[in-house]
Design a protein around this motif. Structure first.
Motif, mmCIF file in Angstrom:
data_model
loop_
_atom_site.group_PDB
_atom_site.id
_atom_site.type_symbol
_atom_site.label_atom_id
_atom_site.label_comp_id
_atom_site.label_asym_id
_atom_site.label_seq_id
_atom_site.Cartn_x
_atom_site.Cartn_y
_atom_site.Cartn_z
ATOM 1 N N ASN A 109 0.753 -1.262 -0.069
ATOM 2 C CA ASN A 109 -0.117 0.100 -0.001
ATOM 3 C C ASN A 109 1.008 1.496 -0.006
ATOM 4 O O ASN A 109 2.178 1.322 -0.018
ATOM 5 C CB ASN A 109 -0.795 0.042 1.345
ATOM 6 N N TRP A 110 0.211 2.563 -0.031
ATOM 7 C CA TRP A 110 0.994 3.728 -0.027
ATOM 8 C C TRP A 110 2.138 3.667 1.043
ATOM 9 O O TRP A 110 3.330 4.038 0.700
ATOM 10 C CB TRP A 110 0.167 4.817 0.044
ATOM 11 N N PHE A 111 1.882 3.284 2.242
ATOM 12 C CA PHE A 111 2.775 3.284 3.358
ATOM 13 C C PHE A 111 3.892 2.475 3.215
ATOM 14 O O PHE A 111 5.045 2.914 3.142
ATOM 15 C CB PHE A 111 2.224 2.834 4.726
ATOM 16 N N THR A 112 3.852 1.137 2.794
ATOM 17 C CA THR A 112 5.010 0.212 2.560
ATOM 18 C C THR A 112 5.842 0.755 1.409
ATOM 19 O O THR A 112 7.112 0.724 1.391
ATOM 20 C CB THR A 112 4.671 -1.129 2.376
ATOM 21 N N VAL A 115 7.917 3.366 2.520
ATOM 22 C CA VAL A 115 8.939 2.941 3.497
ATOM 23 C C VAL A 115 10.073 2.346 2.665
ATOM 24 O O VAL A 115 11.343 2.684 2.911
ATOM 25 C CB VAL A 115 8.498 2.141 4.392
ATOM 26 N N PHE B 36 4.648 -1.904 12.980
ATOM 27 C CA PHE B 36 4.568 -0.590 12.072
ATOM 28 C C PHE B 36 5.278 0.445 12.823
ATOM 29 O O PHE B 36 6.004 0.927 11.780
ATOM 30 C CB PHE B 36 2.981 -0.277 12.225
ATOM 31 N N ALA B 40 7.876 2.682 10.695
ATOM 32 C CA ALA B 40 7.635 4.235 10.561
ATOM 33 C C ALA B 40 9.003 4.965 10.965
ATOM 34 O O ALA B 40 9.157 5.997 10.412
ATOM 35 C CB ALA B 40 6.379 4.793 11.307
#
Lengths: 294, 315
Positions: A109-112, A115, B36, B40
């Protein structure tokens, strides 16, 4: 006769063959030069510093006045502190991040995605810039001062991308069928990760941690920025103390005008490189053993 | 009564199982949240770097004008009467180290990469690769020592007028440092070229060198260029070797026999003397750091663009 080659053609082919051989020789020569550079450097160190390495060199404090008696006790101990704390901080963070990316959030998704791109970029940031982050954040904002704690936290962020990338590779190398077999028995995702995936990925992760330790032990620039000192004649008692590390001691001696200190620098470099060789061989042995098991 | 006891036992079992499942669910969530957070942290680090560099640079430009910083030819921020904030002397120092190191690492690294991918017998490879890794693993400060005690004396034989600290020695050792990076990335790029391409060229009667130079290298070009850019970017950010070898005199010059100062060396030099927050030295290292970050970040982005092209099949 179409099978025969005219003299001019033959000469042309010979020339092309010769050119080709010369190119091959050129590439071989470059490889030879690269090895020669390494051997010259190591040889120079042995000539300069080997006589100076002794038990008392390892266990004496540095000295401004007596180069012949100066030792690396304080910097060796400082390096061990920084290395141990760095590993302590970076292992949960790095392995945790890798588990999140490879095991828990497998659908991108956008987060992974963010990252992943970010880790690649972070790995390319010059080490000294991490020192500046540490200076503002840990020294001033968090108020940790110019302490071992600050140095280790800074170093942990510096080696974090490396630990994440290596751990990701190690997790990826565990066959999918292992996870499926475990999940089919009714385990939760974390149980599968902890009991099945992590034990199998352990050699790879360990290798990454050792390489991170090697990196942390050789880095100098960020530690100067966050306040490690060149000459320290005491041993740190706690993580709040000021400190020096081996590369900084080397810097101090290498820049010293008196020639005797150059010898001490060479000896300290030999100790540093010996430490790195031990770490690297450990990584190689772990990797080889893991491959044998499979 | 008996049935009731029986039922309560079942009930107990059910509640037991339920609480176990709940515990598992909580643990599962806790682990997920922790992991998570770990992922982050890498983003927080990047954001932190950019934020710190920018926020500490803003007060610097209250002292110095942005135009002076980016165009000025004199760097003496700590001068009592007439401080000057032109970053060009430091930029030129870094530029000389970068270009000089590239002159060493790019040709040598490329040729070693070709040797590893195309020529080396597997026995030689098995020895050569770890040796190159060893070279890459030698700490930067050690290369500084080599520049001082080995390279500069050698250069003095050729150029008697060379200064004891000089850009040339720094550039050469940074070239040695980045050589393994170029070699291994070039080897990867060359090995990734489909065998069918070179076999077709051999089939037409080409010699080995012709196949490598006319077929393999052009196909691997994007990966090779990426390795060059990454090596140069590493050289821009290189700190300890150049601090030791190249000196601490900001000079507006491109003469490699002089002592100079790079951006990184200036950061180290100002950091050494226990600076306080808000001090002009403190502020200027952040301005330099921001410039350094922008330069290396741009170079790395360009390199990544090139790398991405490698994955695509050739048309």
């Amino acid at each position: 006769m179409n099978g025969a080659l005219s003299g001019a053609n033959l000469a042309h082919i010979r020339k092309r063959r010769l050119k080709s051989q010369m190119f091959g020789a050129l590439c071989g020569a470059a490889a030879f030069i690269a090895v020669a550079i390494l051997l010259t450097l190591i040889g120079k160190l042995l000539v300069d510093g080997l006589n100076r390495v002794s038990w008392s060199f390892l266990t004496s404090m540095p000295s401004q006045m007596f180069p012949a008696k100066a030792g690396i006790k304080s910097s060796l101990v400082g390096s061990m502190w920084v290395m141990a704390l760095t590993i302590l901080f970076v292992v949960p963070l790095g392995v945790g991040a890798a588990i999140y990316l490879e095991e828990l959030q497998t659908r991108e998704n956008w987060f992974t995605r963010f990252v992943r791109i970010n880790i690649a970029n972070l790995a390319g940031v010059p080490s000294i810039v991490f020192g500046m982050l540490g200076l503002t954040l840990f020294v001033y904002v968090f108020g940790f001062g110019k302490s071992i704690l600050t140095g280790a936290l800074t170093m942990a962020i510096l080696v974090l991308p490396m630990v994440i990338l290596v751990s990701q590779e190690a997790l990826k190398a565990v066959p999918k069928s292992f996870r499926e077999a475990s999940l089919a028995m009714g385990t939760t995702q974390w149980q599968t990760v902890r009991r099945v995936v992590l034990p199998n990925a352990l050699p790879g992760i360990l290798t990454g941690i050792i390489l991170a330790a090697a990196r942390a032990i050789g880095e100098t620039a960020p530690l100067i920025v966050v306040g490690a000192v060149g000459l320290v004649t005491f041993l740190p008692d706690s993580v709040d103390d000021r400190y020096t590390v081996l590369p900084l001691q080397i810097l101090d001696w290498a820049q010293h005008p008196r020639a005797e200190f150059k010898t001490a620098a060479a000896a300290a470099i030999l100790v540093l490189i010996a430490l790195l060789l031990v770490l690297n061989s450990a990584a190689i042995i772990i990797r080889a053993r893991a491959q044998k098991k499979v | 009564m008996a049935t009731l006891g029986f039922e309560s036992k079942i009930g107990e079992k059910i509640t037991n199982a339920a609480s176990k499942a709940m515990g598992r669910a909580i643990r599962e969530n806790a682990v997920r949240t922790f992991c998570f957070f770990c992922a982050a942290v890498s983003i927080i680090a990047t954001v932190g770097i950019v934020y710190v560099l920018v926020s500490e640079t803003v007060p610097f430009f209250k002292e110095a004008s942005l135009i002076e910083f980016l165009t000025g030819r004199t760097w003496q921020p700590t001068h009592i009467n007439t401080p000057q904030y032109g970053v060009w002397p430091l930029l030129m120092g870094s530029l000389m180290i970068t270009i000089g190191s590239g002159l060493v690492s790019i040709p040598l690294g490329l040729l070693v990469g070709i040797y590893l991918a195309e020529y080396a017998p597997s026995g030689v490879r098995k020895v050569l690769k770890p040796l190159l890794e060893l070279l890459a693993g030698i700490p930067s400060v050690v290369f500084g020592y080599f520049a001082l005690t080995l390279i500069t004396p050698a250069l003095k034989n050729v150029i008697p007028g060379i200064s004891p600290l000089n850009a040339a020695a720094g550039a050469i050792v940074v070239g040695f440092m980045t050589l393994p990076l170029v070699a291994s990335l070039c080897e990867d790029a060359i090995s990734a070229v489909p065998k069918a391409l070179s076999e077709a060229a051999y089939g037409l009667g080409s010699t080995k060198a012709e196949v490598i130079i006319k077929i393999v290298l052009p196909s691997a070009l994007s990966g090779i260029v990426a390795s060059f850019i990454l090596a140069l970017s590493r050289a821009v950010g290189e700190t300890m070797a150049v601090t030791i070898a190249a000196g601490a005199t900001p000079r507006f010059t491109l003469d490699p026999t002089k002592d100079i100062m790079t951006m990184t060396a200036q950061i180290v030099n100002f950091s050494k003397g226990d600076i306080d927050r808000g001090d002009i030295r403190y502020l200027s290292i952040f301005a330099i750091g921001l410039l350094l970050f922008v330069i290396t970040f741009t170079m790395n982005l360009v390199a990544q663009r090139f790398v991405r092209k490698v994955g695509r099949p050739a048309k």
